[in-house]
Design a protein around this motif. Structure first.
Motif, PDB file in Angstrom:
ATOM      1  N   THR A   4       0.842  -1.182   0.000  1.00  0.00           N
ATOM      2  CA  THR A   4       0.000   0.000   0.000  1.00  0.00           C
ATOM      3  C   THR A   4       0.882   1.239   0.000  1.00  0.00           C
ATOM      4  O   THR A   4       1.833   1.331   0.772  1.00  0.00           O
ATOM      5  CB  THR A   4      -0.894   0.015   1.257  1.00  0.00           C
ATOM      6  OG1 THR A   4      -1.683  -1.173   1.255  1.00  0.00           O
ATOM      7  CG2 THR A   4      -1.791   1.222   1.286  1.00  0.00           C
ATOM      8  N   THR A   5       0.568   2.169  -0.873  1.00  0.00           N
ATOM      9  CA  THR A   5       1.289   3.428  -0.913  1.00  0.00           C
ATOM     10  C   THR A   5       0.954   4.225   0.343  1.00  0.00           C
ATOM     11  O   THR A   5      -0.209   4.351   0.718  1.00  0.00           O
ATOM     12  CB  THR A   5       0.900   4.234  -2.168  1.00  0.00           C
ATOM     13  OG1 THR A   5       1.229   3.468  -3.329  1.00  0.00           O
ATOM     14  CG2 THR A   5       1.614   5.569  -2.219  1.00  0.00           C
ATOM     15  N   THR A   6       1.973   4.768   0.973  1.00  0.00           N
ATOM     16  CA  THR A   6       1.789   5.595   2.162  1.00  0.00           C
ATOM     17  C   THR A   6       1.973   7.056   1.769  1.00  0.00           C
ATOM     18  O   THR A   6       2.964   7.419   1.141  1.00  0.00           O
ATOM     19  CB  THR A   6       2.805   5.214   3.258  1.00  0.00           C
ATOM     20  OG1 THR A   6       2.595   3.848   3.621  1.00  0.00           O
ATOM     21  CG2 THR A   6       2.643   6.085   4.490  1.00  0.00           C
ATOM     22  N   ILE A   7       0.995   7.870   2.153  1.00  0.00           N
ATOM     23  CA  ILE A   7       1.017   9.297   1.828  1.00  0.00           C
ATOM     24  C   ILE A   7       1.012  10.101   3.121  1.00  0.00           C
ATOM     25  O   ILE A   7       0.114   9.939   3.950  1.00  0.00           O
ATOM     26  CB  ILE A   7      -0.204   9.684   0.965  1.00  0.00           C
ATOM     27  CG1 ILE A   7      -0.246   8.841  -0.309  1.00  0.00           C
ATOM     28  CG2 ILE A   7      -0.180  11.185   0.638  1.00  0.00           C
ATOM     29  CD1 ILE A   7      -1.514   9.028  -1.126  1.00  0.00           C
ATOM     30  N   ALA A   8       2.012  10.963   3.287  1.00  0.00           N
ATOM     31  CA  ALA A   8       2.039  11.896   4.408  1.00  0.00           C
ATOM     32  C   ALA A   8       1.394  13.186   3.950  1.00  0.00           C
ATOM     33  O   ALA A   8       1.775  13.740   2.911  1.00  0.00           O
ATOM     34  CB  ALA A   8       3.463  12.157   4.866  1.00  0.00           C
ATOM     35  N   LEU A  27      -0.919   9.309   6.556  1.00  0.00           N
ATOM     36  CA  LEU A  27      -0.309   9.823   7.781  1.00  0.00           C
ATOM     37  C   LEU A  27      -0.574  11.323   7.818  1.00  0.00           C
ATOM     38  O   LEU A  27      -0.264  12.030   6.853  1.00  0.00           O
ATOM     39  CB  LEU A  27       1.197   9.556   7.781  1.00  0.00           C
ATOM     40  CG  LEU A  27       1.618   8.108   7.549  1.00  0.00           C
ATOM     41  CD1 LEU A  27       3.134   7.995   7.471  1.00  0.00           C
ATOM     42  CD2 LEU A  27       1.055   7.203   8.629  1.00  0.00           C
ATOM     43  N   LEU A  28      -1.152  11.805   8.905  1.00  0.00           N
ATOM     44  CA  LEU A  28      -1.594  13.193   8.988  1.00  0.00           C
ATOM     45  C   LEU A  28      -0.789  13.985  10.000  1.00  0.00           C
ATOM     46  O   LEU A  28      -0.577  13.529  11.119  1.00  0.00           O
ATOM     47  CB  LEU A  28      -3.069  13.247   9.404  1.00  0.00           C
ATOM     48  CG  LEU A  28      -4.045  12.469   8.538  1.00  0.00           C
ATOM     49  CD1 LEU A  28      -5.394  12.381   9.227  1.00  0.00           C
ATOM     50  CD2 LEU A  28      -4.172  13.120   7.176  1.00  0.00           C
ATOM     51  N   PHE A  29      -0.385  15.175   9.586  1.00  0.00           N
ATOM     52  CA  PHE A  29       0.209  16.110  10.521  1.00  0.00           C
ATOM     53  C   PHE A  29      -0.447  17.464  10.280  1.00  0.00           C
ATOM     54  O   PHE A  29      -0.464  17.959   9.164  1.00  0.00           O
ATOM     55  CB  PHE A  29       1.720  16.246  10.342  1.00  0.00           C
ATOM     56  CG  PHE A  29       2.304  17.300  11.228  1.00  0.00           C
ATOM     57  CD1 PHE A  29       2.529  17.048  12.567  1.00  0.00           C
ATOM     58  CD2 PHE A  29       2.593  18.575  10.734  1.00  0.00           C
ATOM     59  CE1 PHE A  29       3.032  18.031  13.404  1.00  0.00           C
ATOM     60  CE2 PHE A  29       3.100  19.557  11.563  1.00  0.00           C
ATOM     61  CZ  PHE A  29       3.315  19.285  12.902  1.00  0.00           C
ATOM     62  N   GLY A  30      -1.016  18.045  11.320  1.00  0.00           N
ATOM     63  CA  GLY A  30      -1.590  19.374  11.210  1.00  0.00           C
ATOM     64  C   GLY A  30      -3.088  19.420  10.993  1.00  0.00           C
ATOM     65  O   GLY A  30      -3.660  20.486  10.872  1.00  0.00           O
ATOM     66  N   ASP A  50       5.746   7.308   1.178  1.00  0.00           N
ATOM     67  CA  ASP A  50       6.239   7.176  -0.195  1.00  0.00           C
ATOM     68  C   ASP A  50       6.053   8.505  -0.928  1.00  0.00           C
ATOM     69  O   ASP A  50       6.860   8.890  -1.764  1.00  0.00           O
ATOM     70  CB  ASP A  50       5.458   6.087  -0.945  1.00  0.00           C
ATOM     71  CG  ASP A  50       5.561   4.741  -0.264  1.00  0.00           C
ATOM     72  OD1 ASP A  50       6.695   4.257  -0.084  1.00  0.00           O
ATOM     73  OD2 ASP A  50       4.508   4.172   0.102  1.00  0.00           O
ATOM     74  N   ILE A  51       4.950   9.175  -0.611  1.00  0.00           N
ATOM     75  CA  ILE A  51       4.587  10.448  -1.223  1.00  0.00           C
ATOM     76  C   ILE A  51       4.267  11.422  -0.096  1.00  0.00           C
ATOM     77  O   ILE A  51       3.603  11.060   0.876  1.00  0.00           O
ATOM     78  CB  ILE A  51       3.363  10.287  -2.155  1.00  0.00           C
ATOM     79  CG1 ILE A  51       3.696   9.324  -3.296  1.00  0.00           C
ATOM     80  CG2 ILE A  51       2.895  11.638  -2.691  1.00  0.00           C
ATOM     81  CD1 ILE A  51       2.503   8.935  -4.148  1.00  0.00           C
ATOM     82  N   LYS A  72      11.786  10.975  -2.830  1.00  0.00           N
ATOM     83  CA  LYS A  72      10.342  10.829  -2.678  1.00  0.00           C
ATOM     84  C   LYS A  72       9.632  11.891  -3.504  1.00  0.00           C
ATOM     85  O   LYS A  72      10.174  12.966  -3.757  1.00  0.00           O
ATOM     86  CB  LYS A  72       9.937  10.964  -1.211  1.00  0.00           C
ATOM     87  CG  LYS A  72      10.497   9.841  -0.352  1.00  0.00           C
ATOM     88  CD  LYS A  72      10.052   9.954   1.071  1.00  0.00           C
ATOM     89  CE  LYS A  72      10.699   8.816   1.890  1.00  0.00           C
ATOM     90  NZ  LYS A  72      10.162   8.725   3.225  1.00  0.00           N
ATOM     91  N   ILE A  73       8.415  11.582  -3.918  1.00  0.00           N
ATOM     92  CA  ILE A  73       7.579  12.567  -4.593  1.00  0.00           C
ATOM     93  C   ILE A  73       7.028  13.504  -3.526  1.00  0.00           C
ATOM     94  O   ILE A  73       6.485  13.054  -2.515  1.00  0.00           O
ATOM     95  CB  ILE A  73       6.439  11.895  -5.367  1.00  0.00           C
ATOM     96  CG1 ILE A  73       7.003  11.038  -6.507  1.00  0.00           C
ATOM     97  CG2 ILE A  73       5.457  12.943  -5.902  1.00  0.00           C
ATOM     98  CD1 ILE A  73       5.961  10.203  -7.232  1.00  0.00           C
ATOM     99  N   VAL A  74       7.181  14.804  -3.761  1.00  0.00           N
ATOM    100  CA  VAL A  74       6.650  15.821  -2.857  1.00  0.00           C
ATOM    101  C   VAL A  74       5.673  16.677  -3.661  1.00  0.00           C
ATOM    102  O   VAL A  74       6.070  17.348  -4.612  1.00  0.00           O
ATOM    103  CB  VAL A  74       7.762  16.708  -2.263  1.00  0.00           C
ATOM    104  CG1 VAL A  74       7.165  17.792  -1.375  1.00  0.00           C
ATOM    105  CG2 VAL A  74       8.757  15.864  -1.472  1.00  0.00           C
ATOM    106  N   LEU A  75       4.398  16.607  -3.300  1.00  0.00           N
ATOM    107  CA  LEU A  75       3.356  17.392  -3.959  1.00  0.00           C
ATOM    108  C   LEU A  75       3.088  18.649  -3.149  1.00  0.00           C
ATOM    109  O   LEU A  75       2.982  18.573  -1.926  1.00  0.00           O
ATOM    110  CB  LEU A  75       2.049  16.603  -4.020  1.00  0.00           C
ATOM    111  CG  LEU A  75       2.003  15.489  -5.007  1.00  0.00           C
ATOM    112  CD1 LEU A  75       1.422  14.270  -4.351  1.00  0.00           C
ATOM    113  CD2 LEU A  75       1.147  15.897  -6.163  1.00  0.00           C
TER     114      LEU A  75
END
Length: 138
Positions: A4-8, A27-30, A50-51, A72-75
């Motif tokens: 599973t792709t993990t997205i922060a 994963l959530l911050f803020g 991962d992203i 890593k990909i940073v959007l």
């Protein structure tokens, strides 16, 4: 076995809220959302991801996560050029003109592979990405 792709998601945006409804580990911050895991700091969230979606204070957060955002990909909806300077070893993708009603989103960057991976991610949650590959200025 699939992974599973993990997205922060650092901060809150309509894009982040939509991604949290997909089939990803979030994963959530803020900000809080029932579909994600709350994290205590942006570095910890970015380390596991991962992203990374920088939705708040993009430049300040980029400086904090620089060491863990390598490859890593940073959007972000922040300035592509500024973020690429702050995160030289990351694959920065800028998003803009988010239109939740039409589900069209513009994405741009200088890494074609990262752009197409981002486009696939966005399509999976119902967006229609408009891709613009920018050439790196040497």
């Amino acid at each position: 076995m699939t992974t599973t792709t993990t997205i922060a998601i650092i901060g809150k945006t309509p894009l982040a809220q939509t991604l949290s409804k997909g089939r990803y580990r979030i994963l959530l911050f803020g900000w809080e959302c029932k579909e994600g895991e709350l994290m205590d700091c942006p570095i910890e969230a970015s380390w596991e991801a991962d992203i990374i979606v920088l939705a708040a204070q993009a430049e300040e957060m980029a400086e904090k996560i620089r060491a863990v955002a390598v490859q890593k990909i940073v959007l972000s909806n922040g300035s592509l050029e500024t973020l690429q300077t702050l995160l030289p070893h990351s694959k920065v993708v800028e998003f803009s003109n988010l239109s939740p009603e039409q589900r069209v989103i513009n994405i741009s960057g200088d890494d074609g592979e990262a752009l197409y991976a981002t486009a696939d991610l966005l399509r999976s949650v119902g967006f229609f990405p408009d891709i613009q590959l920018k050439r790196n200025k040497l």
